[in-house]
Design a protein around this motif. Sequence first.
Motif, short mmCIF file in Angstrom:
data_model
loop_
_atom_site.label_atom_id
_atom_site.label_comp_id
_atom_site.label_asym_id
_atom_site.label_seq_id
_atom_site.Cartn_x
_atom_site.Cartn_y
_atom_site.Cartn_z
N ALA A 1 -6.17 8.36 9.08
CA ALA A 1 -5.71 6.85 8.60
C ALA A 1 -6.69 6.02 8.22
N LEU A 2 -7.84 6.14 8.78
CA LEU A 2 -8.88 5.17 8.53
C LEU A 2 -9.28 5.53 6.94
N PRO B 1 0.78 -1.25 -0.03
CA PRO B 1 -0.11 -0.03 0.01
C PRO B 1 0.88 1.36 -0.03
N LEU B 2 0.39 2.22 -0.69
CA LEU B 2 1.52 3.49 -0.72
C LEU B 2 0.89 4.62 0.03
N LEU B 3 -0.40 4.32 0.69
CA LEU B 3 -0.72 5.53 1.32
C LEU B 3 -1.20 5.38 2.65
N LEU B 4 -0.51 4.18 3.31
CA LEU B 4 -0.73 3.99 4.61
C LEU B 4 0.19 4.38 5.52
N LEU C 1 -2.80 -2.00 14.36
CA LEU C 1 -2.27 -0.73 15.07
C LEU C 1 -3.26 0.33 15.14
N LEU C 2 -4.24 0.53 14.37
CA LEU C 2 -5.14 1.52 14.44
C LEU C 2 -6.02 1.16 15.38
N PHE C 3 -6.36 -0.15 15.72
CA PHE C 3 -7.56 -0.53 16.78
C PHE C 3 -7.13 0.00 18.08
N ARG C 4 -5.67 0.32 18.20
CA ARG C 4 -5.27 0.60 19.72
C ARG C 4 -5.52 2.14 20.04
N GLU C 5 -5.90 3.06 18.58
CA GLU C 5 -6.09 4.36 19.06
C GLU C 5 -7.46 4.56 19.48
N LYS C 6 -7.83 5.70 19.95
CA LYS C 6 -9.00 6.11 20.38
C LYS C 6 -9.98 6.36 19.13
N THR D 1 2.77 7.37 10.81
CA THR D 1 2.53 8.48 11.81
C THR D 1 1.05 8.76 11.80
N LEU D 2 0.14 8.56 10.78
CA LEU D 2 -1.23 9.11 10.83
C LEU D 2 -2.08 8.42 11.91
N ILE D 3 -1.63 7.34 12.41
CA ILE D 3 -2.22 6.13 13.36
C ILE D 3 -2.47 7.10 14.48
#
Length: 543
Positions: free
Chosen positions: A340-341, A325-328, A397-402, A331-333
């Motif tokens: 990021a989503l 993937p080129l867009l992921l 990794l994104l699941f760990r964020e709010k 740092t956005l996470i």
Amino acid sequence: MSSIWQEILFTFFGGLGLFLFSIKYMGDGLQLVAGDKIRNVLDRYTSTPFRGVLAGIFVTILIQSSSGTTVITVSLVSAGLLKLKQAIGIVMGANIGTTVTSFIIGFNISKYSLPIIFLGAALLFFTRNKMINSFGRILFGFGGIFYALKLMSSAMKPMKEMSWFIDVFNWIGDSAFYGVLVGTILTIIIQSSSTTIAILQNLYADNSIPLDAALPVLFGDNIGTTITAVLAVIGSNLAAKSVAASHVLFNVIGTIICLVLLAPYTAFINYVQNALGLNPKLSIAFAHGTFNIFNTILQFPFIWLLATTVTKLIPGEDEVIKYKPLLLEKTLITSAPTVALGQVKKEFVDMLLLSRKSLENSVKYFFSRDAKLNEKGNTYEEAINSIDEEMTNYLTLLFREKLSPKEGTEASNLLDSTRDIERIGDHAKDIVESVNYQIRKNINFSDTAKKEVQEMYEQSVRMLELTVKSLEENNNIVASEALAICDKVYSLEKSARKGHTNRMKAGECDIPAGVVYIDLITHFTRVCEHLRNILEKKLTGSI
């Protein structure tokens, strides 16, 4: 055929066969010990041409094949993961790495070859531990190399006294060009520079050829090994041709330079041989290593020029199949999880489009049976699996964020839906494998059967295209239209099954072909089922 010639030919070619097998077997063992990380090394640790050189050396030592390293490099360039400049760096490193074999041969331990072979066989057959088995392969191949060299050396000894043999090497000694030509042709015939250099080491050790004649043959060996890569990429894509062309240019330029400097170069090798007390085989190994290191140092600053030259010689652009993937952006996470989503959603759509290309490729292969499409099918499968893995890691990794409850649901459903896309890729690959089976078993279908496959494919692709459109435009009307196609595909499959059964009853179709055909058309309904899973989530607002 006289008995002496029979013994010479049988012993020499038997030794040659054992040498080729042993090199390959030892390389297989080294790869098994190294695991499946070789491709990752070339992917991750080649951000600059210099790192590419180091990675090329490392991987070639592991797999004992510069051609093998070049093949992996070609696939990475085709995938868009490497630029041509980085690939040229890897090729330079591969040339240095392949000299390790000649250094191994230089340490002549032929008298210990049979015990080493026995030890390798013992590790292979008297234990079930996979790692110990791999070391057994390495030892067996290692011992086989030296025993093969002993056989070839003993086969050539009677020839030293033959007048024609002496005349051939006098002819080679009269012109450096002839030496290069002999080395090139011999390597093209045997398809292994390690083998031809080993033969050269034996000849030099037996005083059958002087150093100033041996070095041009050595240069020719390096050119010959690039021809192997050239033959391998005939009919391949531009990326493969560009890497092969850069490999040829690199060695041809190096050979021309060293031929111009042949007298001082020969004097230098003679000096090192006497100063360090090197045996003849190690002297050739040192000359081989020096040639490739000198060549790399000299041409490394001009990689950009090599790349430009190759691009002009082989113009055009390939279709780039991206592996990542080129867009992921990670740092956005933490800094902007909502953004990021959104990036995940864009990559999700790109992944769907890639699965469409994979399905299109597999059906083209069904109709044309073009071998290039078979290879491309494997590339699409690897690319989809790679992107699926990256997407999974990113979402984890994104699941760990709010995330808000709605965002959490979307992320969870996107993770689930990437599995559906991955399975679509699997079905496309299965169609390719089905065609391979049809080719092996000489199975052919009637025009009616082919027409039914075409209809089911067109409906499946239409459903996939509408699914992409519904996601891009956030349009549930389009999603409903796409979902309705699923029933059409089921109906087409049912009709195709019935028609094929009737053809088998009427004797118009063989039973083996009928079984393969039923399995084949099932893949299209499975593709539509996975698309339905995605569309149902879209219609409920879950993605």
